[in-house]
Scaffold this motif. Structure first.
Motif, PDB file in Angstrom:
ATOM      1  N   GLU A 116       8.477   4.120 -14.874  1.00 27.91           N
ATOM      2  CA  GLU A 116       8.952   4.071 -13.496  1.00 27.91           C
ATOM      3  C   GLU A 116      10.033   3.003 -13.420  1.00 27.91           C
ATOM      4  O   GLU A 116       9.752   1.816 -13.586  1.00 27.91           O
ATOM      5  N   LEU A 117      11.268   3.407 -13.217  1.00 27.35           N
ATOM      6  CA  LEU A 117      12.386   2.479 -13.110  1.00 27.35           C
ATOM      7  C   LEU A 117      12.796   2.401 -11.653  1.00 27.35           C
ATOM      8  O   LEU A 117      13.619   3.187 -11.174  1.00 27.35           O
ATOM      9  N   GLY A 118      12.168   1.468 -10.932  1.00 29.09           N
ATOM     10  CA  GLY A 118      12.360   1.425  -9.495  1.00 29.09           C
ATOM     11  C   GLY A 118      11.760   2.666  -8.875  1.00 29.09           C
ATOM     12  O   GLY A 118      10.583   2.961  -9.058  1.00 29.09           O
ATOM     13  N   ASN A 119      12.567   3.441  -8.168  1.00 29.09           N
ATOM     14  CA  ASN A 119      12.083   4.685  -7.560  1.00 29.09           C
ATOM     15  C   ASN A 119      12.416   5.907  -8.408  1.00 29.09           C
ATOM     16  O   ASN A 119      12.344   7.032  -7.938  1.00 29.09           O
ATOM     17  N   ILE A 120      12.813   5.671  -9.668  1.00 30.59           N
ATOM     18  CA  ILE A 120      13.149   6.772 -10.572  1.00 30.59           C
ATOM     19  C   ILE A 120      12.015   6.957 -11.569  1.00 30.59           C
ATOM     20  O   ILE A 120      11.646   6.027 -12.280  1.00 30.59           O
ATOM     21  N   SER A 121      11.460   8.156 -11.626  1.00 33.18           N
ATOM     22  CA  SER A 121      10.427   8.474 -12.606  1.00 33.18           C
ATOM     23  C   SER A 121      11.084   9.065 -13.841  1.00 33.18           C
ATOM     24  O   SER A 121      11.975   9.898 -13.740  1.00 33.18           O
ATOM     25  N   GLY A 130       3.447  -0.600 -13.789  1.00 34.86           N
ATOM     26  CA  GLY A 130       4.632  -1.332 -13.364  1.00 34.86           C
ATOM     27  C   GLY A 130       4.369  -2.217 -12.166  1.00 34.86           C
ATOM     28  O   GLY A 130       3.294  -2.174 -11.549  1.00 34.86           O
ATOM     29  N   LEU A 131       5.354  -3.021 -11.838  1.00 35.81           N
ATOM     30  CA  LEU A 131       5.288  -3.899 -10.682  1.00 35.81           C
ATOM     31  C   LEU A 131       5.580  -3.117  -9.404  1.00 35.81           C
ATOM     32  O   LEU A 131       6.253  -2.086  -9.441  1.00 35.81           O
ATOM     33  N   PRO A 132       5.086  -3.593  -8.265  1.00 32.59           N
ATOM     34  CA  PRO A 132       5.442  -2.941  -6.996  1.00 32.59           C
ATOM     35  C   PRO A 132       6.956  -2.931  -6.807  1.00 32.59           C
ATOM     36  O   PRO A 132       7.647  -3.898  -7.128  1.00 32.59           O
ATOM     37  N   PHE A 133       7.462  -1.822  -6.319  1.00 29.66           N
ATOM     38  CA  PHE A 133       8.880  -1.617  -6.000  1.00 29.66           C
ATOM     39  C   PHE A 133       9.773  -1.528  -7.243  1.00 29.66           C
ATOM     40  O   PHE A 133      10.697  -0.731  -7.276  1.00 29.66           O
ATOM     41  N   PHE A 134       9.528  -2.362  -8.263  1.00 34.10           N
ATOM     42  CA  PHE A 134      10.384  -2.385  -9.449  1.00 34.10           C
ATOM     43  C   PHE A 134       9.873  -1.480 -10.565  1.00 34.10           C
ATOM     44  O   PHE A 134      10.634  -1.106 -11.453  1.00 34.10           O
ATOM     45  N   PHE A 142       0.828  -1.204   0.000  1.00 37.78           N
ATOM     46  CA  PHE A 142       0.000   0.000   0.000  1.00 37.78           C
ATOM     47  C   PHE A 142       0.868   1.261   0.000  1.00 37.78           C
ATOM     48  O   PHE A 142       0.560   2.238  -0.690  1.00 37.78           O
ATOM     49  N   SER A 143       1.957   1.240   0.774  1.00 36.47           N
ATOM     50  CA  SER A 143       2.853   2.398   0.805  1.00 36.47           C
ATOM     51  C   SER A 143       3.453   2.653  -0.568  1.00 36.47           C
ATOM     52  O   SER A 143       3.527   3.798  -1.032  1.00 36.47           O
ATOM     53  N   ASP A 144       3.887   1.574  -1.247  1.00 43.85           N
ATOM     54  CA  ASP A 144       4.463   1.721  -2.578  1.00 43.85           C
ATOM     55  C   ASP A 144       3.418   2.218  -3.569  1.00 43.85           C
ATOM     56  O   ASP A 144       3.716   3.051  -4.431  1.00 43.85           O
ATOM     57  N   PHE A 145       2.178   1.728  -3.432  1.00 45.16           N
ATOM     58  CA  PHE A 145       1.100   2.159  -4.341  1.00 45.16           C
ATOM     59  C   PHE A 145       0.849   3.652  -4.225  1.00 45.16           C
ATOM     60  O   PHE A 145       0.772   4.377  -5.227  1.00 45.16           O
ATOM     61  N   THR A 164      21.998  -5.991 -13.273  1.00 40.88           N
ATOM     62  CA  THR A 164      22.445  -6.019 -11.880  1.00 40.88           C
ATOM     63  C   THR A 164      22.895  -4.635 -11.422  1.00 40.88           C
ATOM     64  O   THR A 164      22.556  -4.196 -10.314  1.00 40.88           O
ATOM     65  N   CYS A 165      23.643  -3.954 -12.279  1.00 40.22           N
ATOM     66  CA  CYS A 165      24.098  -2.607 -11.908  1.00 40.22           C
ATOM     67  C   CYS A 165      22.934  -1.633 -11.852  1.00 40.22           C
ATOM     68  O   CYS A 165      22.929  -0.711 -11.020  1.00 40.22           O
ATOM     69  N   GLN A 166      21.943  -1.814 -12.713  1.00 41.08           N
ATOM     70  CA  GLN A 166      20.763  -0.960 -12.652  1.00 41.08           C
ATOM     71  C   GLN A 166      19.950  -1.241 -11.389  1.00 41.08           C
ATOM     72  O   GLN A 166      19.315  -0.343 -10.825  1.00 41.08           O
ATOM     73  N   LEU A 167      19.964  -2.508 -10.936  1.00 35.37           N
ATOM     74  CA  LEU A 167      19.289  -2.840  -9.676  1.00 35.37           C
ATOM     75  C   LEU A 167      19.919  -2.097  -8.498  1.00 35.37           C
ATOM     76  O   LEU A 167      19.241  -1.769  -7.528  1.00 35.37           O
ATOM     77  N   TYR A 168      21.221  -1.844  -8.595  1.00 37.35           N
ATOM     78  CA  TYR A 168      21.892  -1.098  -7.530  1.00 37.35           C
ATOM     79  C   TYR A 168      21.253   0.279  -7.362  1.00 37.35           C
ATOM     80  O   TYR A 168      21.162   0.794  -6.237  1.00 37.35           O
ATOM     81  N   ASN A 169      20.822   0.882  -8.462  1.00 35.06           N
ATOM     82  CA  ASN A 169      20.191   2.199  -8.375  1.00 35.06           C
ATOM     83  C   ASN A 169      18.847   2.152  -7.664  1.00 35.06           C
ATOM     84  O   ASN A 169      18.364   3.167  -7.164  1.00 35.06           O
TER      85      ASN A 169
END
Length: 432
Positions: free
Chosen positions: A82-87, A49-53, A31-34, A226-231
């Motif tokens: 939405e790329l993770g927490n990057i819009s 997108g998927l939650p968190f990702f 819910f927080s992520d939504f 993997t490196c993008q996941l680091y972001n």
């Protein structure tokens, strides 16, 4: 009182089993992520997108231009990701790119610093710095580069000399097939090295060849998932092994190389004789020794030198490799170029900018190679610095990052803050 509280806690634990607590925690996080991802009113459309990702798994970062092209067809000239927490918002069409970068340049002027870049460079250097630091470093670097020949005859002479070394190295292959990748990288990097470090490196220099390979590898690694996941999850990924750790190790080796070059310069530094960029920077640093807030310090020198080394090597060498590929694919064009070179320059003579106007066909082919061989599908990101209305949509301040680029026959892309240009999925034809 304490006994009553203990009894209450025991009763609650009996009712709320560990599984219930786990499910409750997951539901709370979802819910927080939504609510965190709720798009502002009148925000550009885009895929769910998927939650968190977010849309992280919708994009192949090594071939992102192909995925972006599909999104353009589905959502139109303006869409969001939405790329993770990057819009990110991507805008297609050259008129919109001009609108963003020329008429609204103040709204899209900053660089967002991703966790990977923060880990490697912090906010130093020329590419990822912002504000007053960027202004000071850019102003100083442009002045220094001009002083050492940028745009002048002296730099052309260095290029001619290095071209001679490259052709001699190619002759040593005796007409046998070989990979020109690192010979070209070495030749191109020697131009910027002569300005930055005051010297060139031989093609047989094992240490320098290893550094060029490291530079090549970091570019490949940064595009990995993997490196993008680091972001997205830096607090987790920094504890895990993987390509991102190799990336950080490679960058540290590159920084160490520059640090050693600086130390060599310090040992025989003469303020009255400025030999290269490092000498000029050391002289500028000496003017600010009593200013703890100055941006002229060794870490900035290391990062700025790496930025010059990276930008001055990878872009030009990749373009030259595209040129070789297209000449091999289009031998009839290669023959026309060779005929013009032979007719205007002749055998055994060095080309120069003075004969450019006398070689219209070769000049056109060079521009065609640059049109077709887009070397950076997604360029250095930008960031929305103020709430903006763009093409009828609302882009909130610091809501993402942007990339800018170009590609033949297709619209440009401006990615969210950002710009990127659209790339074709099929093979392109070189115009003769």
């Amino acid at each position: 009182m304490l006994a009553a509280m203990g009894s209450l806690a025991a009763a609650l634990w009996a009712v709320l089993s560990p599984l219930t607590l786990l499910l409750g925690t997951v539901a709370f996080l979802l819910f927080s992520d939504f609510f965190k991802r709720r798009r502002p009113k009148n925000y550009p459309p885009g895929p769910w997108g998927l939650p968190f990702f977010g849309n992280f798994f919708h994009v192949d970062f090594e071939k992102s231009h192909l995925d972006i092209q599909l999104f353009v067809k589905k959502y139109g000239n303006l869409f969001s990701l939405e790329l993770g927490n990057i819009s990110a918002v991507l805008i297609t069409g050259l008129p919109l790119i001009k609108e963003a970068l020329i008429h609204m340049d103040q709204n899209f002027g900053s660089r967002p610093v991703t966790p990977i870049r923060e880990r490697i460079f912090k906010k130093n250097g020329l590419i990822m710095s912002n504000g007053q630091v960027w202004k000071e470093q850019r102003r100083f670097t442009l002045t220094a580069l001009r002083n050492f020949g940028l745009g002048k005859k002296s730099l052309e002479e260095r290029i001619q000399e290095e071209a001679h070394h490259l052709t001699e190295a190619i002759k040593e292959e005796n007409g046998q097939p070989f990979d020109p990748h690192f010979k070209i990288n070495n030749a191109v990097s020697n131009i910027i090295c002569s300005i930055t470090f005051g010297r060139r490196f031989e093609y047989q220099d094992g240490q320098f060849q290893e550094l060029l390979k490291l530079l090549d590898e970091v570019i490949r690694l940064e595009a990995s998932k993997t490196c993008q996941l680091y972001n997205i999850f830096p607090w987790i990924m920094k504890l895990l092994p993987g390509p991102h750790q190799t990336l950080f190790s490679h960058w540290e080796k590159l920084k160490l190389f520059v640090s050693h070059m600086i130390e060599k310069h310090r040992r025989d530094w003469n303020p009255a004789e400025t030999r290269d960029f490092i000498d000029a920077y050391l002289k500028e640093m000496s003017k600010h020794t009593d200013n703890p807030t100055s941006s002229f310090h060794e870490e900035n020198l290391i990062c700025s030198a790496l930025d010059l080394f990276f930008a001055g090597t990878e872009t030009t060498s990749t373009t030259l490799r595209w040129a070789l590929l297209y000449m091999a694919l289009y031998p009839e064009i290669q023959e026309k170029v060779q005929a013009e070179i032979d007719g205007v320059i002749g055998h055994g003579q060095q080309p120069s900018t003075a004969v450019r106007e006398s070689m219209p066909y070769t000049n056109a082919v060079i521009h065609e190679v640059q049109r077709m061989g887009n070397i950076v599908p997604l360029n250095v990101p930008r960031e929305v610095t103020v709430d903006s209305t763009f093409a009828g949509y609302h882009l909130p301040k610091e809501s993402g990052h942007a990339l800018e680029n170009s590609w033949p026959d297709l619209s440009c892309l401006f990615s969210s803050l950002p710009l990127c240009k659209n790339l074709p999925s099929g093979p392109q034809t070189m115009r003769s």
